[in-house]
Design a protein around this motif. Sequence first.
Motif, PDB file in Angstrom:
ATOM      1  N   LYS A 113      61.471  33.252  82.756  1.00 48.50           N
ATOM      2  CA  LYS A 113      62.656  33.422  83.601  1.00 48.50           C
ATOM      3  C   LYS A 113      62.806  32.246  84.571  1.00 48.50           C
ATOM      4  O   LYS A 113      63.910  31.828  84.875  1.00 48.50           O
ATOM      5  N   ARG A 114      61.693  31.726  85.052  1.00 48.20           N
ATOM      6  CA  ARG A 114      61.721  30.662  86.051  1.00 48.20           C
ATOM      7  C   ARG A 114      61.984  29.288  85.447  1.00 48.20           C
ATOM      8  O   ARG A 114      62.708  28.478  86.026  1.00 48.20           O
ATOM      9  N   ARG A 115      61.449  29.012  84.264  1.00 42.65           N
ATOM     10  CA  ARG A 115      61.436  27.644  83.742  1.00 42.65           C
ATOM     11  C   ARG A 115      62.328  27.370  82.544  1.00 42.65           C
ATOM     12  O   ARG A 115      62.734  26.223  82.328  1.00 42.65           O
ATOM     13  N   ALA A 116      62.607  28.345  81.731  1.00 48.20           N
ATOM     14  CA  ALA A 116      63.358  28.080  80.496  1.00 48.20           C
ATOM     15  C   ALA A 116      64.844  27.879  80.796  1.00 48.20           C
ATOM     16  O   ALA A 116      65.436  28.645  81.549  1.00 48.20           O
ATOM     17  N   PRO A 117      65.451  26.856  80.213  1.00 43.11           N
ATOM     18  CA  PRO A 117      66.886  26.611  80.422  1.00 43.11           C
ATOM     19  C   PRO A 117      67.741  27.572  79.584  1.00 43.11           C
ATOM     20  O   PRO A 117      68.315  27.210  78.564  1.00 43.11           O
ATOM     21  N   ILE A 118      67.737  28.824  80.050  1.00 44.91           N
ATOM     22  CA  ILE A 118      68.511  29.899  79.420  1.00 44.91           C
ATOM     23  C   ILE A 118      69.384  30.492  80.516  1.00 44.91           C
ATOM     24  O   ILE A 118      68.884  30.828  81.585  1.00 44.91           O
ATOM     25  N   TRP A 119      70.690  30.592  80.234  1.00 47.11           N
ATOM     26  CA  TRP A 119      71.628  31.061  81.245  1.00 47.11           C
ATOM     27  C   TRP A 119      72.308  32.338  80.806  1.00 47.11           C
ATOM     28  O   TRP A 119      72.660  32.503  79.645  1.00 47.11           O
ATOM     29  N   LYS A 120      72.512  33.213  81.763  1.00 47.42           N
ATOM     30  CA  LYS A 120      73.130  34.507  81.507  1.00 47.42           C
ATOM     31  C   LYS A 120      74.501  34.537  82.176  1.00 47.42           C
ATOM     32  O   LYS A 120      74.629  34.303  83.368  1.00 47.42           O
ATOM     33  N   ARG A 121      75.521  34.848  81.399  1.00 48.97           N
ATOM     34  CA  ARG A 121      76.882  35.003  81.912  1.00 48.97           C
ATOM     35  C   ARG A 121      77.193  36.495  81.895  1.00 48.97           C
ATOM     36  O   ARG A 121      77.287  37.105  80.827  1.00 48.97           O
ATOM     37  N   GLU A 122      77.332  37.075  83.072  1.00 47.83           N
ATOM     38  CA  GLU A 122      77.622  38.498  83.183  1.00 47.83           C
ATOM     39  C   GLU A 122      79.130  38.708  83.240  1.00 47.83           C
ATOM     40  O   GLU A 122      79.822  38.051  84.009  1.00 47.83           O
ATOM     41  N   VAL A 123      79.620  39.629  82.429  1.00 49.69           N
ATOM     42  CA  VAL A 123      81.037  39.969  82.388  1.00 49.69           C
ATOM     43  C   VAL A 123      81.177  41.360  83.004  1.00 49.69           C
ATOM     44  O   VAL A 123      80.575  42.327  82.527  1.00 49.69           O
ATOM     45  N   TYR A 124      81.977  41.434  84.071  1.00 48.21           N
ATOM     46  CA  TYR A 124      82.119  42.676  84.827  1.00 48.21           C
ATOM     47  C   TYR A 124      83.405  43.406  84.470  1.00 48.21           C
ATOM     48  O   TYR A 124      84.377  42.807  84.010  1.00 48.21           O
TER      49      TYR A 124
END
Length: 152
Positions: A113-124
């Motif tokens: 969670k801290r280091r990997a270049p993975i992004w989460k886009r939350e849709v509300y």
Amino acid sequence: MAYLTSESIGVGALLDAVQSPSRGGVACFLGTVRDHLGGRKVLRLEYSAYVPMAEAELARIVAEAESRWDVAVAVQHRIGRLEIGDAAVAVAVASAHRDEAFVACRYVIEEAKRRAPIWKREVYADGTVEWVGGAVDELVENGTAVRTLPKA
């Protein structure tokens, strides 16, 4: 086994990858898509990643855990569109004893969670979106900084 996948995560395959007759303690973490964040209704998530760098970073994290503790580690993270209840990330760790398995499992998920270049886009449900997480200082949508993140 690749660390990133656009397909459903098979926890059984992760367990198969780490289990052996000499490893009696197995710890797993499964992160699923929840329907809320901060009092807001979430409709879905969309994960994206810088795949070559994320794969390399996850491999480093696994190697670190396996060298620090006497464990076998398997991890997978989804990319793409995920619905409520879908598994987003899974970690399986096996060791001769439970303590090392639990400690190493926690290490792997926290470092990922801290280091990997993975992004989460939350849709509300209210129609807004928000980028969350990833190993970057700032997230951009349509050419505009939408959120500044603390440095890791």
